[in-house]
Design a protein around this motif. Structure first.
Motif, PDB file in Angstrom:
ATOM      1  N   VAL A  99       0.799  -1.841  -0.210  1.00 10.71           N
ATOM      2  CA  VAL A  99       0.566  -3.166  -0.795  1.00 10.71           C
ATOM      3  C   VAL A  99       0.179  -4.166   0.296  1.00 10.71           C
ATOM      4  O   VAL A  99       0.102  -5.347   0.050  1.00 10.71           O
ATOM      5  N   GLY A 100      -0.035  -3.697   1.457  1.00  8.95           N
ATOM      6  CA  GLY A 100      -0.414  -4.505   2.606  1.00  8.95           C
ATOM      7  C   GLY A 100      -0.550  -3.569   3.785  1.00  8.95           C
ATOM      8  O   GLY A 100      -0.502  -2.351   3.634  1.00  8.95           O
ATOM      9  N   ARG A 101      -0.740  -4.119   4.939  1.00 12.36           N
ATOM     10  CA  ARG A 101      -0.948  -3.277   6.124  1.00 12.36           C
ATOM     11  C   ARG A 101       0.192  -2.303   6.378  1.00 12.36           C
ATOM     12  O   ARG A 101      -0.039  -1.147   6.669  1.00 12.36           O
ATOM     13  N   TRP A 147       3.319  -2.517   4.411  1.00  7.16           N
ATOM     14  CA  TRP A 147       4.296  -2.644   3.323  1.00  7.16           C
ATOM     15  C   TRP A 147       3.932  -1.688   2.202  1.00  7.16           C
ATOM     16  O   TRP A 147       2.764  -1.539   1.840  1.00  7.16           O
ATOM     17  N   LYS A 151       8.827  -1.676   4.617  1.00  8.70           N
ATOM     18  CA  LYS A 151       7.885  -1.788   5.727  1.00  8.70           C
ATOM     19  C   LYS A 151       8.029  -0.544   6.587  1.00  8.70           C
ATOM     20  O   LYS A 151       9.125  -0.185   6.986  1.00  8.70           O
TER      21      LYS A 151
END
Length: 95
Positions: free
Chosen positions: A50-52, A54, A3
């Motif tokens: 893979v996300g906001r 991450w 993250k």
């Protein structure tokens, strides 16, 4: 997964994230630079997103060093001191 984010209180933020995670979360490295640095790192590693906030670094032997070096380059561009590439390993027990 790594993250890349901003927090005023890293320990509190880790505990908050931990409550929604089925895996132990560990703070591996921190740096000054705030939202500006976060945004540049998100751009730099967009292909790994893979996300906001991450990012998938599973194929990298030392992701902390890769991120720290990128952070150092960004900070150097704006005249801020480069952070040391010393990895921390902070995890607190959660109840």
């Amino acid at each position: 997964m790594i993250k890349i984010g901003v927090s005023k209180d890293v320990r509190v933020r880790r505990r908050t994230l931990q409550s929604g995670s089925g895996f132990p979360l560990v703070v591996r490295w921190t740096s000054p630079g705030g939202g500006y640095l976060e945004g540049r790192l998100h751009e730099c590693f967009a292909s790994r997103a893979v996300g906001r906030e991450w990012f998938d670094f599973r194929d990298v032997e030392n992701p902390v060093q890769v991120i720290a070096e990128a952070a150092g380059a960004v900070l150097q561009q704006v005249g801020l001191p480069c952070p040391e590439i010393e990895e921390t390993s902070t995890a607190e027990a959660t109840a």
